[in-house]
Design a protein around this motif. Sequence first.
Motif, PDB file in Angstrom:
ATOM      1  N   ASN A  70       0.830  -1.198   0.000  1.00 49.59           N
ATOM      2  CA  ASN A  70       0.000   0.000   0.000  1.00 49.59           C
ATOM      3  C   ASN A  70       0.872   1.258   0.000  1.00 49.59           C
ATOM      4  O   ASN A  70       0.853   2.067   0.940  1.00 49.59           O
ATOM      5  N   VAL A  71       1.642   1.396  -1.069  1.00 48.09           N
ATOM      6  CA  VAL A  71       2.542   2.534  -1.232  1.00 48.09           C
ATOM      7  C   VAL A  71       2.103   3.325  -2.456  1.00 48.09           C
ATOM      8  O   VAL A  71       1.877   2.762  -3.524  1.00 48.09           O
ATOM      9  N   LYS A  72       2.007   4.639  -2.279  1.00 45.15           N
ATOM     10  CA  LYS A  72       1.587   5.494  -3.380  1.00 45.15           C
ATOM     11  C   LYS A  72       2.635   6.575  -3.580  1.00 45.15           C
ATOM     12  O   LYS A  72       2.924   7.340  -2.659  1.00 45.15           O
ATOM     13  N   GLY A  73       3.246   6.624  -4.773  1.00 45.11           N
ATOM     14  CA  GLY A  73       4.285   7.593  -5.052  1.00 45.11           C
ATOM     15  C   GLY A  73       3.942   8.482  -6.221  1.00 45.11           C
ATOM     16  O   GLY A  73       3.241   8.068  -7.160  1.00 45.11           O
ATOM     17  N   GLY A  74       4.473   9.703  -6.186  1.00 42.08           N
ATOM     18  CA  GLY A  74       4.289  10.628  -7.294  1.00 42.08           C
ATOM     19  C   GLY A  74       5.428  10.514  -8.285  1.00 42.08           C
ATOM     20  O   GLY A  74       5.306   9.856  -9.314  1.00 42.08           O
ATOM     21  N   VAL A  84      11.323 -10.892  -0.371  1.00 39.97           N
ATOM     22  CA  VAL A  84      10.737  -9.552  -0.425  1.00 39.97           C
ATOM     23  C   VAL A  84       9.404  -9.626  -1.152  1.00 39.97           C
ATOM     24  O   VAL A  84       9.324 -10.130  -2.275  1.00 39.97           O
ATOM     25  N   THR A  85       8.370  -9.138  -0.496  1.00 41.92           N
ATOM     26  CA  THR A  85       7.054  -9.011  -1.128  1.00 41.92           C
ATOM     27  C   THR A  85       6.686  -7.537  -1.188  1.00 41.92           C
ATOM     28  O   THR A  85       6.710  -6.846  -0.163  1.00 41.92           O
ATOM     29  N   ILE A  86       6.361  -7.061  -2.389  1.00 43.91           N
ATOM     30  CA  ILE A  86       5.868  -5.695  -2.563  1.00 43.91           C
ATOM     31  C   ILE A  86       4.520  -5.799  -3.251  1.00 43.91           C
ATOM     32  O   ILE A  86       4.409  -6.379  -4.336  1.00 43.91           O
ATOM     33  N   ARG A  87       3.503  -5.241  -2.639  1.00 44.34           N
ATOM     34  CA  ARG A  87       2.171  -5.348  -3.225  1.00 44.34           C
ATOM     35  C   ARG A  87       1.396  -4.046  -3.061  1.00 44.34           C
ATOM     36  O   ARG A  87       1.598  -3.286  -2.115  1.00 44.34           O
ATOM     37  N   ASN A  88       0.527  -3.814  -4.016  1.00 41.97           N
ATOM     38  CA  ASN A  88      -0.310  -2.612  -4.024  1.00 41.97           C
ATOM     39  C   ASN A  88       0.555  -1.352  -3.962  1.00 41.97           C
ATOM     40  O   ASN A  88       0.377  -0.488  -3.100  1.00 41.97           O
ATOM     41  N   LEU A  89       1.480  -1.257  -4.896  1.00 40.96           N
ATOM     42  CA  LEU A  89       2.336  -0.075  -5.012  1.00 40.96           C
ATOM     43  C   LEU A  89       2.062   0.590  -6.343  1.00 40.96           C
ATOM     44  O   LEU A  89       2.021  -0.070  -7.384  1.00 40.96           O
ATOM     45  N   THR A  90       1.892   1.912  -6.308  1.00 35.61           N
ATOM     46  CA  THR A  90       1.761   2.677  -7.539  1.00 35.61           C
ATOM     47  C   THR A  90       2.745   3.840  -7.507  1.00 35.61           C
ATOM     48  O   THR A  90       2.960   4.457  -6.463  1.00 35.61           O
ATOM     49  N   LEU A  91       3.352   4.104  -8.644  1.00 39.95           N
ATOM     50  CA  LEU A  91       4.260   5.238  -8.796  1.00 39.95           C
ATOM     51  C   LEU A  91       3.957   5.878 -10.137  1.00 39.95           C
ATOM     52  O   LEU A  91       4.009   5.217 -11.183  1.00 39.95           O
ATOM     53  N   ASP A  92       3.677   7.167 -10.124  1.00 39.94           N
ATOM     54  CA  ASP A  92       3.228   7.828 -11.343  1.00 39.94           C
ATOM     55  C   ASP A  92       4.320   7.936 -12.395  1.00 39.94           C
ATOM     56  O   ASP A  92       4.081   7.677 -13.581  1.00 39.94           O
ATOM     57  N   ARG A  93       5.545   8.321 -11.960  1.00 41.14           N
ATOM     58  CA  ARG A  93       6.551   8.603 -12.984  1.00 41.14           C
ATOM     59  C   ARG A  93       7.957   8.370 -12.460  1.00 41.14           C
ATOM     60  O   ARG A  93       8.315   8.832 -11.363  1.00 41.14           O
ATOM     61  N   THR A  94       8.762   7.667 -13.246  1.00 39.95           N
ATOM     62  CA  THR A  94      10.177   7.476 -12.945  1.00 39.95           C
ATOM     63  C   THR A  94      10.898   6.998 -14.207  1.00 39.95           C
ATOM     64  O   THR A  94      10.287   6.306 -15.034  1.00 39.95           O
ATOM     65  N   THR A 111       8.522 -11.177  -4.742  1.00 37.40           N
ATOM     66  CA  THR A 111       7.134 -11.240  -5.190  1.00 37.40           C
ATOM     67  C   THR A 111       6.607  -9.828  -5.399  1.00 37.40           C
ATOM     68  O   THR A 111       6.691  -8.989  -4.497  1.00 37.40           O
ATOM     69  N   LEU A 112       6.078  -9.582  -6.593  1.00 39.91           N
ATOM     70  CA  LEU A 112       5.419  -8.317  -6.886  1.00 39.91           C
ATOM     71  C   LEU A 112       3.947  -8.589  -7.155  1.00 39.91           C
ATOM     72  O   LEU A 112       3.612  -9.435  -7.992  1.00 39.91           O
ATOM     73  N   LYS A 113       3.068  -7.896  -6.469  1.00 41.09           N
ATOM     74  CA  LYS A 113       1.628  -8.059  -6.664  1.00 41.09           C
ATOM     75  C   LYS A 113       0.989  -6.672  -6.814  1.00 41.09           C
ATOM     76  O   LYS A 113       1.119  -5.835  -5.918  1.00 41.09           O
ATOM     77  N   LYS A 114       0.381  -6.444  -7.946  1.00 42.74           N
ATOM     78  CA  LYS A 114      -0.294  -5.171  -8.218  1.00 42.74           C
ATOM     79  C   LYS A 114       0.669  -3.999  -8.044  1.00 42.74           C
ATOM     80  O   LYS A 114       0.385  -3.020  -7.347  1.00 42.74           O
TER      81      LYS A 114
END
Length: 448
Positions: free
Chosen positions: A387-391, A411-421, A434-437
């Motif tokens: 549950n990470v939200k980045g700009g 390492v599990t990362i899930r429900n992460l969004t990043l607009d631009r990089t 593991t990457l989920k969503k």
Amino acid sequence: MKSFRLLLLSLPLALAGPGHAANPWNMVKQIEKQISAPVFPDRDYPVTRYGATDDASADSRPAILQAIDRCSSDGGGRVVIPRGRFFCKGPVVLKSNVNLHLEEGAELIFSADEKDYLPAVPTRWEGTEVFNYSPLVYAYNVKNIAITGKGTLNGQGSKNIATWKPRQKPDQKKLRKMGTELVPLYERVFGEGHLLRPAFVEPVSCTNVLIEGITLIDSPFWVIHPLFCENVTVRGVRVDTTNDNNDGCDPESCLNVLIEDCYFHTGDDGIAIKSGRDNDAWRIGQPTQNVIIRNCTFNSKINGLCIGSEISGGVRNVFAENLYIPSATDAIYFKSNLDRGGYIENIHIRNVRADSVRSTLVKFEPDYKSESRNNYPTRFRGFVIENVKGGVAEISGIDISGFARMPVEDVTIRNLTLDRTPIPLIVKNAENITLKKVMINGMLQTLP
């Protein structure tokens, strides 16, 4: 000298390692049960009663220390700094059962003269044990202490001590060499004539510590540095200081720590969890474990939430949630190097918002400023970040980089969004990732 490690050698082991339970966040409640803020008798000791004056040119330190002595000898209470500007020509040294309470509108202004922080006292400097200038607020091997209230501590670091960094390298190298070679502590005497900056607030080998409500400005070095402590609460604190190496809060080799509802505007990391440096920390073997961080804001010149880099004693069981990072270099950052050894494990982070980072949103860096190629890599294992939200991240979104002989694991990362990089994902020398969503630049990220 009584070792500052004696307190912690008898502490219970960590509640658990990786895989504690089906829902590892259940462990937070167990940690909370072990953390209780100290309670003080309902007695006040106003420093003005002992001769302190609302005059920033007059030294109120003798009165403050006298009030602390009396309060502690009576069995405890509050030593009260009332509204006004009070000058302290040297460190405030807390004793058992004392709550240093700054009323709203109170400002305690510390001397900028390094000679006022002598004689040297036992501490750690960047993870290596040493006798150095006293921190501005210091406590050693005491119980039930607090700094509370709505007042301000002003370290006046920018007037002198905070400016030493460009000249510290010879002392820094000398101390690190002493730590690596395990030179006896009584021979590691710095302080007068040296340039190792003292911390602002530093309880050492203390039990039941509360820092609540206060504002800290213009720190000479690290701001809040609990060292070898058990049962630490940092709550509702505002750190607003941007000198070099002004980390906001650095719990080091501590057991059971709660940091909540704090604001960090810092010249370095907002929070950096540590456990000592290289051979010197291996000798002691005291990790930082059972740490809760929640509801904090990081407006940091360097990193938001960081673990490292002095983590040779190990860090485990960290639970961080509800974090807002409007600006930082790296938002969530785990760092070590080939001199450290140790481990970072069982780390859980959720509900993070990061507006703009100058480097990376989530970063694992095991080769941060390695000073040699000794090949003592740190074990990174057991991370869940969700549950990470980045700009915007100006270099990369996620960077998980290990060594071939010591990969980053689990390492599990899930429900992460990043607009631009520019670079969405870097994964190398890593296992069980593991990457989920995970959505970066509008695209669902998958492993190569």
